[in-house]
Design an enzyme around this catalytic site. Structure first.
Site, short mmCIF file in Angstrom:
data_model
loop_
_atom_site.label_atom_id
_atom_site.label_comp_id
_atom_site.label_asym_id
_atom_site.label_seq_id
_atom_site.Cartn_x
_atom_site.Cartn_y
_atom_site.Cartn_z
N CYS B 14 -30.20 -55.11 -11.79
CA CYS B 14 -31.52 -54.72 -11.33
C CYS B 14 -32.18 -53.80 -12.35
O CYS B 14 -31.51 -53.32 -13.26
CB CYS B 14 -31.42 -53.98 -10.00
SG CYS B 14 -30.45 -52.48 -10.18
N CYS B 17 -30.54 -50.49 -13.02
CA CYS B 17 -29.41 -50.41 -13.94
C CYS B 17 -29.88 -50.04 -15.34
O CYS B 17 -29.18 -49.34 -16.08
CB CYS B 17 -28.69 -51.75 -14.04
SG CYS B 17 -28.17 -52.40 -12.48
N ASP B 427 15.76 -65.81 -25.23
CA ASP B 427 15.67 -65.94 -23.78
C ASP B 427 15.62 -67.45 -23.51
O ASP B 427 15.14 -68.20 -24.35
CB ASP B 427 14.38 -65.25 -23.30
CG ASP B 427 14.20 -65.36 -21.81
OD1 ASP B 427 15.20 -65.19 -21.11
OD2 ASP B 427 13.08 -65.65 -21.37
N ASP B 626 9.19 -63.79 -23.63
CA ASP B 626 7.78 -64.00 -23.34
C ASP B 626 6.94 -62.72 -23.41
O ASP B 626 5.74 -62.75 -23.24
CB ASP B 626 7.60 -64.69 -21.98
CG ASP B 626 8.13 -63.85 -20.83
OD1 ASP B 626 8.41 -62.65 -21.04
OD2 ASP B 626 8.28 -64.39 -19.72
#
Lengths: 118, 742
Positions: B14, B17, B427, B626
């Site tokens: 608006c 802002c 992993d 990861d």
């Protein structure tokens, strides 16, 4: 003549040691939050720069020297570095929480600047 | 200095802002003027202020902001560098054009003696011409030397200015008053001074050319960024400069075009070539809701996407930033050299003074002339550049080379450690395997059905974040099963999950969890053994103390894992697989990819311990995972490799990031690191040997025995070539083959 030459030689020897290792250039005290640092002719100007601990500080490097030696500036202590484009301002925010004397250099250590946090 | 900055602001809903943002910006110290354009969602700021502070202020006010800017930096840099290169060449040619004829005439004996008045006049004329050349071609050395001197610093300029300056002033003195020195010493060195300046300028120009190649990798990354983008504004499509694309804008990408900023697909679908960021040759399918990254190429269809990250925030910009940072950092080996480099030039000055005095006092004849020549040669031959360049130039090429292969090395330290690794811990899930498990079989116990088994398992897994959960939920979704409500849900780390469904306690997990709850699984033992041997993960489901059945989930091994692991073993590394999976499944996967050392049934929090145990056995350990689940283990390892899937990898999370998700990246990181460290050592060895042999020879240590004295012009040529050699040696790293090509 011989004596004079020897005396001059020895004085020069002592002068080199004193000038490069035991004397320090005049410190520039800075209160401003942003400091322009000119990169030219093999030196950072101003240097040494003295700031207060905890002071907000951004160094704005303006590179005038086009030789590749000047293309990077490195603050080894904080693992900070930046590429400096010619004739442009490059900003680096510097942490000033820790007191001490911090060196900033080009990659080859030929350009050397000192930041003192007091 | 007043500066202008333009920001893109997201979240302006608006006119009110506008006021908030403007006030926030004006509150930043140094801001002189700030205005927000509501229609364009931009802010324009003037003042002596860092952009970072402006962005912080807008963010604090509750909005998103990014800097909009002109992306012409690269071209400007290249233009400036080229102009400097041409300038150096011109200066070298002018100095050479004067120095070379003087040298030839002098050697041929065509120049007059200094003892006659006419001879003095000719030499005085030569002195003036060479002074002009020194000012034109060598003024940067003198300016640099003077400014450094004032700053209590000394560098290469100091040495060259002192060397050539001494030669010229000495020559002028004996031109004006030749009788101040003995007849034998009446020799002027004007030509030597200008030839040295010509050679060093020429060497610097060559070095600049070669250095241009060392930053090719980063240039290539920068060039991935398109200059323009096609935005859709008010229903119209228009091409605008990339720096003007704001946050939350809609952009259209047509086939063959590069994606301009990071965003999310909102309409259409296509396949995208992300190899430039990830090193992975396979195209990636994109549809609504998928993320796209700046710099990647849209291969087939047309789609619309909404910009999410622009400017310095895009993945591409972050990669460029990370590579630049890494290229500027030094491994420990380089830091020792820095200490030497810092005191090198003053030390050479001291050696030069000592050299002068020794020759001046102890030479039998012609002492002043010998003292001048040797001092000049010492100053000229010493090369701090080769020493200073040795480490950074190799790091620059090495880090750039790996970035081209989709491997991001955080810093020089990581590079040095990667070269020393002895053990690689992998992993299993997501690293060796694809990390996309699928349900392969459902075996219901007596009295239960497959549907019941899947329905209960999926209901329990709704709240779980385990990779297996998504596969079970997907299977239930495919069969369109309704899920039950689960109460009192909790996860048992590394074992499974427990909850209450229809007032009955329901348990899903591995055999350990079943025995903890005293569930009899013997009826399906034979089947589970069979599945485990096929490298499948077996999950048991029990309700109200009774076994309902087993769900088998399989996570296929990545296509290139086997080959990559074979190459790692060939590199002399011990390869270990670390997994939470049960031993039989783990062993089956390990066998299929050729891994001998398996550590299985490890709880997530115990992975770090396993890495420590290996380190206690004097192994230098790399952990590949990861980056999220394995974070503590990655941090514990000497080097943590975060393996990404495509462009959604957190590149800040590890020492080394593998953008492509392939284990070949580990090989590339290790081989390039080893080669880079080797390259640095070669450079340093060369630079040290050059200086530690060159300086004494220049000082004349060989003269008493062999009557050998180095010509200062030869010293100039050697000095100019020494740094060029270092750069050329570093450039060899660019030719290395990647793991895939081996």
């Amino acid at each position: 003549m011989i004596l004079l030459t020897n005396i001059i030689g020895l004085l020069l020897f002592v002068f080199v040691i004193w000038w490069f290792w035991f004397s320090t250039p005049r410190v520039q005290k800075v209160d401003s939050k942003i400091i322009d640092v000119i990169v030219d002719n093999g030196v950072y100007t101003p240097s040494p720069i003295e700031v207060k601990q905890g002071q907000e500080l951004t160094l704005r490097f303006i590179r005038k020297d086009a030789s590749p030696c000047a293309e990077k500036v490195i603050f080894e202590k904080w693992n900070l570095s930046a590429d400096l484009p010619v004739e442009q301002a490059t900003e680096i925010k510097i942490p000033t929480e820790e007191k001490g004397e911090f060196i900033f250099t080009c990659q080859m250590q030929m350009y050397r600047g000192i930041l003192k946090v007091i | 200095m007043t500066k202008k900055a333009q920001l893109s602001i997201n979240g302006l809903s608006c006119a009110g802002c506008v006021n908030t943002v403007e006030t926030a910006l004006r509150g930043v110290a140094g801001v002189e003027q700030a205005s927000v354009n509501f229609a364009e969602h931009t802010a324009f700021v003037e003042g002596d202020v860092a952009v970072e502070h402006l962005l912080d202020a807008v963010k604090k006010a509750g909005y998103e902001a990014a800097e909009l800017k002109d992306e012409s930096d690269t071209e400007q840099k290249q233009a400036a560098e080229f102009a400097h290169y041409k300038q150096l060449l011109k200066q070298a040619i002018v100095a050479g054009a004067v120095g070379a004829p003087l040298f030839v005439l002098g050697m041929g004996g065509f120049l007059p003696e200094l003892s006659t008045a006419s001879g003095q006049l000719v030499w005085f004329g030569i002195g003036l011409v060479t002074l002009f050349v020194m000012v034109y071609s060598g003024r940067h050395f003198f300016k640099g030397a003077w400014h450094s001197f004032l700053a209590h610093n000394a560098n290469m300029d100091t040495l060259i200015a002192l060397g050539t300056g001494t030669a010229w002033i000495y020559s002028l003195i004996i031109t004006i008053a030749p009788d101040t020195v003995p007849k034998l010493a009446q020799h002027a060195y004007y030509e030597a001074a200008v030839i040295i300046i010509a050679l060093i300028n020429f060497g610097s120009a060559l070095e600049m050319r070669a250095r241009g190649k060392t930053s090719e990798a980063i240039q290539r990354l920068i060039q991935l960024q398109p200059k323009t983008a096609r935005v859709v504004r008010d229903g119209k499509e228009l091409d605008i400069a990339i720096g003007q694309v704001g946050l939350g804008e809609t952009l259209r990408v047509r086939p063959g075009e590069r994606i301009a900023v990071d965003g999310e697909v909102i309409d259409g679908h296509s396949s995208v070539d992300e190899s430039m960021l990830t090193g992975e040759p396979m195209h990636v399918e994109k549809q609504q809701g998928d993320e796209v990254a700046a710099g990647t190429i849209n291969v087939s269809g047309t789609f619309l996407f909404r910009s999410k990250r622009i400017g310095a925030e895009t993945m591409l910009a972050q990669i460029i930033q990370l590579v630049r940072q890494a290229q500027s950092s030094k491994p420990a080996i380089g830091r020792i050299v820095d200490k030497v480099a810092a005191v090198f030039v003053p030390t050479v000055l001291l050696i030069a003074i000592v050299t002068f005095l020794v020759w001046f006092n102890f030479a039998e004849n012609d002492s002043i002339s010998l003292a001048i020549v040797t001092t000049m040669t010492v100053l000229i031959i010493a090369c701090p550049c080769a020493l200073g360049l040795a480490t950074p130039i190799s790091i620059m090429v090495g880090v750039g080379k790996t970035a081209e292969l989709g491997v991001l090395i955080r810093n020089g330290e990581a590079l040095q450690s990667a070269a020393k690794l002895t053990t690689i811990v992998l992993d299993k899930t997501g690293t060796i395997t694809k990390g996309q498990p699928t349900v392969t079989s459902l075996d219901a116990a007596d009295g239960a059905t497959e549907e019941q088994l899947l329905q209960l398992a999926a209901s329990l897994e709704q709240g779980s974040e385990h990779p297996l959960a998504s596969s079970i939920l997907k299977a239930a979704h495919e069969r369109q099963l309704n899920l039950f409500e689960v109460n009192a849900f909790h996860a048992v780390s590394g074992k499974g999950v427990v909850g209450t469904i229809n007032d009955e306690q329901t348990i899903l997990g591995n055999s350990k969890l079943m025995s903890e709850y005293s569930i009899d699984v013997s009826s399906l033992n034979a089947r589970s053994e069979q599945l485990l041997r096929q490298a499948q993960t077996v999950v048991y489901l029990a309700q109200a103390g009774q076994l309902i059945g087993i769900v088998a989930v399989s996570d296929p091994v990545k296509e290139d894992s086997r080959k990559a692991i074979k190459l790692l073993i060939k590199l002399g590394l011990k390869v270990v697989m670390l997994t939470g999976d049960n031993h039989k499944t783990a062993q089956a996967v390990a066998d299929s990819v050729g891994i001998k050392h398996v550590i299985s049934e490890v709880l997530p929090e115990d992975k770090e311990n396993q890495v420590r145990k290996l380190q206690e056995n004097n192994e230098v350990v790399a952990m590949v995972g990861d980056g999220i689940n394995d974070a503590p283990a990655l941090a514990r390892a000497n080097i943590g490799f975060a393996i990404g899937t495509g462009t959604d990898v957190a590149i800040e999370s590890a020492d080394i990031t593998l953008m492509g998700g392939s284990l070949y990246g580990v090989i590339d990181a290790i081989t390039v690191s080893k080669a880079t460290i080797r390259n640095i050592k070669q450079n340093l060895f060369g630079a040290f040997i050059y200086n530690s042999l060159g300086i004494p020879i220049a000082a004349g240590v060989l003269y008493p025995v062999f009557a050998l004295l180095l010509n200062p012009m030869i010293a100039g040529a050697a000095m100019a070539m020494s740094s060029v050699t270092v750069v050329l040696n570093a450039n060899r790293l660019r030719m290395m083959k990647s793991g895939r090509e081996q």
